[in-house]
Design a protein around this motif. Structure first.
Motif, PDB file in Angstrom:
ATOM      1  N   UNK A 160       0.846  -1.202   0.000  1.00  0.00           N
ATOM      2  CA  UNK A 160       0.000   0.000   0.000  1.00  0.00           C
ATOM      3  C   UNK A 160       0.878   1.248   0.000  1.00  0.00           C
ATOM      4  N   UNK A 161       1.952   1.220   0.780  1.00  0.00           N
ATOM      5  CA  UNK A 161       2.877   2.356   0.801  1.00  0.00           C
ATOM      6  C   UNK A 161       3.551   2.530  -0.556  1.00  0.00           C
ATOM      7  N   UNK A 162       3.936   1.438  -1.160  1.00  0.00           N
ATOM      8  CA  UNK A 162       4.567   1.510  -2.484  1.00  0.00           C
ATOM      9  C   UNK A 162       3.578   1.953  -3.556  1.00  0.00           C
ATOM     10  N   UNK A 163       2.310   1.577  -3.407  1.00  0.00           N
ATOM     11  CA  UNK A 163       1.282   1.956  -4.382  1.00  0.00           C
ATOM     12  C   UNK A 163       1.009   3.454  -4.347  1.00  0.00           C
ATOM     13  N   UNK A 164       1.214   4.091  -3.216  1.00  0.00           N
ATOM     14  CA  UNK A 164       0.959   5.526  -3.103  1.00  0.00           C
ATOM     15  C   UNK A 164       1.933   6.340  -3.948  1.00  0.00           C
ATOM     16  N   UNK A 165       3.118   5.826  -4.190  1.00  0.00           N
ATOM     17  CA  UNK A 165       4.137   6.566  -4.934  1.00  0.00           C
ATOM     18  C   UNK A 165       3.673   6.944  -6.342  1.00  0.00           C
ATOM     19  N   UNK A 166       3.123   6.012  -7.148  1.00  0.00           N
ATOM     20  CA  UNK A 166       2.684   6.431  -8.482  1.00  0.00           C
ATOM     21  C   UNK A 166       1.568   7.471  -8.454  1.00  0.00           C
ATOM     22  N   UNK A 167       0.674   7.394  -7.477  1.00  0.00           N
ATOM     23  CA  UNK A 167      -0.401   8.376  -7.388  1.00  0.00           C
ATOM     24  C   UNK A 167       0.151   9.766  -7.069  1.00  0.00           C
ATOM     25  N   UNK A 168       1.141   9.840  -6.207  1.00  0.00           N
ATOM     26  CA  UNK A 168       1.750  11.123  -5.876  1.00  0.00           C
ATOM     27  C   UNK A 168       2.462  11.686  -7.104  1.00  0.00           C
ATOM     28  N   UNK A 169       3.188  10.819  -7.815  1.00  0.00           N
ATOM     29  CA  UNK A 169       3.879  11.261  -9.015  1.00  0.00           C
ATOM     30  C   UNK A 169       2.884  11.709 -10.093  1.00  0.00           C
ATOM     31  N   UNK A 170       1.807  10.955 -10.264  1.00  0.00           N
ATOM     32  CA  UNK A 170       0.784  11.306 -11.251  1.00  0.00           C
ATOM     33  C   UNK A 170       0.113  12.624 -10.899  1.00  0.00           C
ATOM     34  N   UNK A 171      -0.186  12.816  -9.624  1.00  0.00           N
ATOM     35  CA  UNK A 171      -0.840  14.053  -9.178  1.00  0.00           C
ATOM     36  C   UNK A 171       0.051  15.266  -9.394  1.00  0.00           C
ATOM     37  N   UNK A 172       1.352  15.093  -9.248  1.00  0.00           N
ATOM     38  CA  UNK A 172       2.257  16.224  -9.446  1.00  0.00           C
ATOM     39  C   UNK A 172       2.354  16.617 -10.920  1.00  0.00           C
TER      40      UNK A 172
END
Length: 174
Positions: A160-172
């Motif tokens: 779950x922690x690793x999955x958050x990384x692409x969402x943060x990158x996509x949002x930026x």
């Protein structure tokens, strides 16, 4: 649709029969996917409403919550099944674990309260239900079922922690 909620409600009250029914129901995995998705969406929307910031609703946030919920549930179920299978040599199918563990998600709705204590109670309640679900699928004793669930939970938290990384990158990027 009401069958899903009725069974999940009974499961949340620690009624083993609900888990046993899901064990023998060919549609339990699909039902569980619907339930987990709805709970993920409800947590996101409910959290915004309780915090009084519903105007901050964002489709990406909703999708992140739903996808995160579903992925966490699947990883937790497969990791729990794997721990039970390889550590304790149980003879169950991962699809069965997925369907049965999906019934246990209702206590996670306590996360909406915006209180760490109440959310923590919901998490402990959820994990206790997962132990019962794991026992129904694998016929393990309580101690071994607890170990399987803890291993599964640790693996799911990492993913779950690793999955958050692409969402943060996509949002930026947007």
């Amino acid at each position: 649709m009401s069958k899903i909620f009725t069974r999940a409600g009974r499961a949340a009250l620690f009624q083993r029969g609900a888990f046993k029914e899901a064990y023998f129901d060919n549609d339990s995995s699909a039902d569980a996917a619907i339930l987990v998705s709805l709970v993920g969406a409800a947590i996101y929307i409910g959290f915004l409403a309780v915090a009084g910031v519903f105007s901050a609703f964002d489709l990406r946030g909703l999708l992140q919550s739903v996808i995160g919920s579903v992925v966490s549930w699947l990883i937790l179920a497969f990791a729990t099944w794997g721990a039970a299978r390889w550590l304790f040599e149980t003879m169950s199918r991962p699809q069965t674990m997925v369907g049965v563990q999906g019934l246990a998600v209702l206590p996670l709705l306590l996360d909406i309260s915006n209180s760490r204590i109440i959310a923590g109670i919901g998490l402990v309640w959820y994990l206790a239900l997962l132990v019962i679900a794991t026992q129904e699928v694998t016929d393990l004793d309580t101690k071994r079922a607890v170990v399987s669930v803890i291993i599964g939970f640790a693996i799911a938290a990492l993913f779950r922690a690793l999955l958050a990384v692409p969402f943060v990158a996509f949002a930026s990027l947007l």
